[in-house]
Design a protein around this motif. Sequence first.
Motif, short mmCIF file in Angstrom:
data_model
loop_
_atom_site.label_atom_id
_atom_site.label_comp_id
_atom_site.label_asym_id
_atom_site.label_seq_id
_atom_site.Cartn_x
_atom_site.Cartn_y
_atom_site.Cartn_z
N SER A 176 -35.10 -7.91 -18.83
CA SER A 176 -34.55 -7.00 -17.81
C SER A 176 -33.06 -7.22 -17.60
CB SER A 176 -35.31 -7.17 -16.49
OG SER A 176 -35.00 -8.42 -15.89
N THR B 56 -31.58 -4.80 -19.75
CA THR B 56 -31.99 -3.45 -19.39
C THR B 56 -31.23 -2.91 -18.18
OG1 THR B 56 -34.19 -3.96 -20.21
CG2 THR B 56 -34.00 -2.06 -18.79
N VAL C 70 -29.87 0.98 -18.13
CA VAL C 70 -30.77 1.98 -17.54
C VAL C 70 -29.97 2.93 -16.64
CG1 VAL C 70 -32.62 2.26 -15.83
CG2 VAL C 70 -32.91 0.67 -17.71
N TYR D 66 -28.89 4.77 -20.85
CA TYR D 66 -30.22 5.37 -21.01
C TYR D 66 -30.29 6.83 -20.53
CZ TYR D 66 -35.33 5.77 -20.95
OH TYR D 66 -36.62 6.17 -21.15
N ASN E 2 -38.00 6.11 -14.29
CA ASN E 2 -37.51 4.74 -14.49
C ASN E 2 -38.20 3.72 -13.59
OD1 ASN E 2 -35.80 5.67 -16.45
ND2 ASN E 2 -33.97 5.62 -15.16
N SER F 148 -35.87 -5.27 -26.00
CA SER F 148 -34.91 -4.90 -24.94
C SER F 148 -33.48 -5.24 -25.30
CB SER F 148 -35.29 -5.54 -23.60
OG SER F 148 -36.44 -4.92 -23.08
N PHE G 41 -31.53 -1.82 -25.42
CA PHE G 41 -30.65 -1.65 -24.26
C PHE G 41 -29.36 -2.45 -24.37
CE2 PHE G 41 -34.75 -0.47 -22.34
CZ PHE G 41 -34.39 0.74 -21.77
#
Length: 128
Positions: free
Chosen positions: A42, A45, A49, A53, A65, A113, A117
């Motif tokens: 995370s 991410t 995000v 994203y 999300n 990830s 990301f």
Amino acid sequence: IASKRRGSAKKNDNERGRRTMGGGLSMAVSMALPLAGGIMGSIFTAKSVKTWYPTLKKPSWTPPNWLFGPVWTCLYTAMGYASWRVFSLGGFEKQAVPLSLYALQLALNFAWSPLFFGAKKTGLALID
């Protein structure tokens, strides 16, 4: 004879207690490992995000999300519990193949990830 049975029962209770304590610890570790990897993922991410994203072209059925966090938490918890169930059937000695395959898929899962990301390597993440 009765004292011999009591001694035997006491021995079984002690062994059961050790298995329960060890089983509880191994279950906690088995479930914590994938959750920790998800938390680490995370980190890669969070920023993307919000910035990168949303710029991707996604299908209309893409989940919102906010749903990803709870779903992945459940998935990682279930994977950890399942791995513990396999481990409890004989440890690494008897379950080397399924536990090794699980470790490999978990490593690939954890790599996704940072690839997608973090590095924004969508093609490589797809192969992963």
